[in-house]
Design an enzyme around this catalytic site. Structure first.
Site, PDB file in Angstrom:
ATOM      1  N   HIS A 118      19.522  35.007  69.435  1.00  0.00           N
ATOM      2  CA  HIS A 118      18.723  36.053  69.248  1.00  0.00           C
ATOM      3  C   HIS A 118      17.289  35.685  68.364  1.00  0.00           C
ATOM      4  O   HIS A 118      17.027  36.049  67.064  1.00  0.00           O
ATOM      5  CB  HIS A 118      19.184  37.454  68.614  1.00  0.00           C
ATOM      6  CG  HIS A 118      18.408  38.615  68.924  1.00  0.00           C
ATOM      7  ND1 HIS A 118      19.024  39.851  69.173  1.00  0.00           N
ATOM      8  CD2 HIS A 118      17.150  38.898  68.973  1.00  0.00           C
ATOM      9  CE1 HIS A 118      17.944  40.800  69.452  1.00  0.00           C
ATOM     10  NE2 HIS A 118      17.026  40.174  69.332  1.00  0.00           N
ATOM     11  N   GLU A 130      26.663  41.432  69.903  1.00  0.00           N
ATOM     12  CA  GLU A 130      25.845  40.312  69.081  1.00  0.00           C
ATOM     13  C   GLU A 130      26.626  40.344  67.706  1.00  0.00           C
ATOM     14  O   GLU A 130      26.446  41.588  67.180  1.00  0.00           O
ATOM     15  CB  GLU A 130      24.640  40.298  69.109  1.00  0.00           C
ATOM     16  CG  GLU A 130      23.790  40.443  70.296  1.00  0.00           C
ATOM     17  CD  GLU A 130      22.208  40.260  70.244  1.00  0.00           C
ATOM     18  OE1 GLU A 130      21.605  40.441  69.201  1.00  0.00           O
ATOM     19  OE2 GLU A 130      21.515  39.904  71.273  1.00  0.00           O
ATOM     20  N   ALA A 183      14.838  40.146  76.129  1.00  0.00           N
ATOM     21  CA  ALA A 183      14.558  41.345  75.814  1.00  0.00           C
ATOM     22  C   ALA A 183      15.677  42.106  74.873  1.00  0.00           C
ATOM     23  O   ALA A 183      15.902  41.862  73.838  1.00  0.00           O
ATOM     24  CB  ALA A 183      14.275  41.934  77.149  1.00  0.00           C
ATOM     25  N   ARG A 184      16.549  42.702  75.760  1.00  0.00           N
ATOM     26  CA  ARG A 184      17.944  43.039  75.330  1.00  0.00           C
ATOM     27  C   ARG A 184      18.954  42.895  76.256  1.00  0.00           C
ATOM     28  O   ARG A 184      18.911  42.905  77.502  1.00  0.00           O
ATOM     29  CB  ARG A 184      17.528  44.703  75.415  1.00  0.00           C
ATOM     30  CG  ARG A 184      16.705  45.143  74.228  1.00  0.00           C
ATOM     31  CD  ARG A 184      17.533  45.113  73.063  1.00  0.00           C
ATOM     32  NE  ARG A 184      16.434  45.415  71.792  1.00  0.00           N
ATOM     33  CZ  ARG A 184      15.597  44.837  71.147  1.00  0.00           C
ATOM     34  NH1 ARG A 184      15.574  43.690  71.345  1.00  0.00           N
ATOM     35  NH2 ARG A 184      15.031  45.232  70.067  1.00  0.00           N
TER      36      ARG A 184
END
Length: 592
Positions: A328, A309, A279-280
């Site tokens: 990611h 990131e 998700a995050r």
């Protein structure tokens, strides 16, 4: 009339919304360019220039090609915040993924030109939605194209983590053969807690059940019917923590979910739990997770997203023996990349054309079929607002506006947010340099001290037509056309839709029937033969085409109001000649 209901959007003014006279400007589409633009940009648009779209992160070729059919496309990747702020003043739209921060400074640097921000993906936590709204910039995303890819990656990490695939692969490639070290755990019969039961979470749940897992979910906004249909039990956050053998994250990053998984949360989980996050990164306190891994509270973690990131090379969490990390990759399939590119390109192009976007983040989310049905009424409400405010004269300012919607449909079967926004747009734009659209209408109204009341009239009849008529009233003002004042002393205009086109049906107490195309001349005159011919002759001599005409009179030989639709604006001389006709008592030209 079988019933009456009403509600208010009450915006209490600190100052009066004052409307000094200014030349009215032509109507613009819902997401049209603001007026405050550099001269060179205006000239470029006038002489056939295309809007400019800045693509700040890698986008699939199908999306780029679609954008190029409508706009000039600038693909500039890896821009620094300073470079983005410098470029943005030359762009009408911006497309990003998750790596570019679209901050308040970006919107301020756009100087009003930026109309659309497209987020190629689901989450919009990297876009300052509040700043976008204040600057009248629509934010759209691509919420569906990468759903399956993200769910599949979540399942891939779940199974790879359970069977130590990444660690065993590295071991074999290092020349080792450590079968006993990498004994895994089975998924069948285990409990998976899906944290966030939206599109991706639901798809993960379906796939996990196919693996023989018992699935529970925590999401305060998830409908129980959807969970039951999939065979998932909705539970509280605490119940999920103490029950789950595996936890999979699928919630957005918001102030409420930021670092939701912290030391306190990890103190409640079942010892040996395994965690997946696609998700995050910010939903997990990474330092707390590291401590939980070191203490054996969390047996393993599989992470596709991180707070920063890319993470630093020395990031202890990434390097941890019991962590599987991917860069990611949730949406990184060929099919998803092309799908997301097309979805966001279509949304951005549509918004630049002035269409209402079904994937809008900071505007009402309205199903496509509802948008299609309300489309002519959206046009009607803006034009009624423009007509009403151009009738205002004097220095008291507009303080109170009332919108009335008459419909045969039930009270809950008509969402008027679109209509309210367009009335506000019509009221403010003709007499102001402010750009108003669906995104910022309520904000601008509040900022300007405008109090708007909406009233619903329920009529007997067939509900096939969403609205019978819409009425806009402005109270406590004077009118430059006295006949526009109804008996209650308010400027009143009313309209309807016929054959998909907006019509003016009432001015003050006078019924009219004129198409709201081009502009309108309203005349009050003594009802006598030859007036229509005289006015028509004056307009004909000026080569001004009359597209519609309607006359309403009190009684033969008494007063009448004539509404004339014209394609072009008559000259001052022509308007003066109309005013000099002896039978004409008052008239006004209104530009739409």
């Amino acid at each position: 009339m079988s019933g009456l209901s009403s509600w208010n959007l009450t915006i209490f003014p600190d100052t009066t919304l004052s409307f000094p006279w200014r030349p009215s400007l032509p109507s613009r589409p819902l997401f049209s360019p603001p007026r405050k633009r550099k001269t060179l940009v205006v000239l470029a648009m006038v002489f056939g220039g295309k809007p400019t779209v800045l693509v700040a992160e890698k986008l699939g070729d199908a999306g780029i090609q679609l954008l190029k059919t409508f706009a000039n496309v600038d693909c500039s990747y890896n821009l620094s915040p300073e470079e983005l702020c410098t470029k943005i003043s030359l762009c009408d739209a911006l497309i990003v993924r998750s790596g570019t921060k679209v901050t308040r400074e970006v919107f301020e640097s756009s100087m009003g030109r930026l109309k659309v921000v497209g987020r190629a993906g689901v989450g919009t936590d990297n876009v300052d939605i509040s700043a976008a709204t204040e600057h009248g910039c629509l934010v759209v995303n691509a919420p569906t194209a990468n759903t399956i890819a993200a769910a599949e990656h979540g399942i891939a990490l779940l199974t790879a983590m359970a069977r130590n695939v990444a660690q065993a692969d590295a071991s074999v490639k290092a020349g080792k053969w450590e079968r006993n070290k990498y004994v895994g755990v089975s998924l069948v019969g285990k409990t998976l807690a899906v944290m966030g039961f939206g599109k991706v979470g639901s798809e993960v749940a379906r796939r996990a059940k196919g693996l023989g897992m018992h699935v529970i979910a925590h999401d305060p906004y998830a409908p129980a019917e959807r969970a039951r249909a999939i065979g998932v039990e909705l539970v509280t956050f605490k119940e999920a923590l103490v029950t789950a053998d595996f936890i999979s994250m699928h919630m957005p990053l918001t102030p409420a979910t930021s670092k939701m998984f912290n030391d306190e949360a990890f103190s409640r989980v079942k010892k040996g739990v395994r965690i997946v996050n696609v998700a995050r990164g910010g939903v997990i306190d990474e330092e707390a997770l590291l401590r939980a891994l070191d203490e054996g509270i969390v047996a393993q973690a599989a992470l596709d997203v991180f707070t920063e990131e890319p993470p630093l090379q020395e990031n202890k969490l990434v390097l941890h023996e019991y962590v599987t990390a991917t860069p990611h990759l949730g949406a990184s399939t060929t099919e998803a990349q092309e799908g997301v590119a097309l979805e966001i390109a279509e949304a951005v192009v549509g918004a630049l054309k002035g269409d209402l976007a079904a994937t809008a983040v900071n505007a009402p989310m309205v199903p496509a079929e509802v948008l299609l049905e309300l489309s002519p009424y959206v046009v009607l409400t803006e034009k009624l607002g423009r007509l009403a405010v151009q009738l205002v004269t004097g220095g008291n300012g507009v303080k109170f506006v009332k919108a009335t919607y008459a419909s045969s449909r039930g009270p809950d079967d008509l969402d008027t947010r679109l209509l309210r926004a367009m009335i506000t747009k019509g009221l403010i734009e003709p007499i102001s340099s402010v750009f108003v659209n669906l995104v910022n209408a309520d904000f601008i109204a509040k900022q300007r001290g405008l109090r708007l009341t909406e009233e619903r009239i329920v009529l007997d009849g067939s509900p096939e037509k969403p609205l019978e008529f819409i009425q806009v009233r402005i109270a406590n003002v004077e009118s430059k056309f006295a006949s526009a004042m109804c008996d209650s002393g308010e400027i009143t205009v009313e309209g309807t839709v016929k054959d998909g086109k907006p019509y003016l049906s009432k001015v003050g107490s006078f019924g009219v029937d004129v198409s709201l195309e081009g502009s309108i001349i309203l005349c009050r005159q003594v009802d006598q033969p030859g007036i229509i011919g005289k006015v028509g002759s004056i307009l004909g001599e000026e080569n001004v085409n009359v597209n519609f005409m309607s006359v309403c009179r009190i009684a033969p030989g008494k007063q009448a109001v004539m509404a004339i639709g014209v394609d072009d604006e008559p000259s001052r001389d022509a308007l003066k000649k109309i005013g000099e006709i002896s039978a004409v008592e008052e008239f006004v030209f209104l530009k739409l």
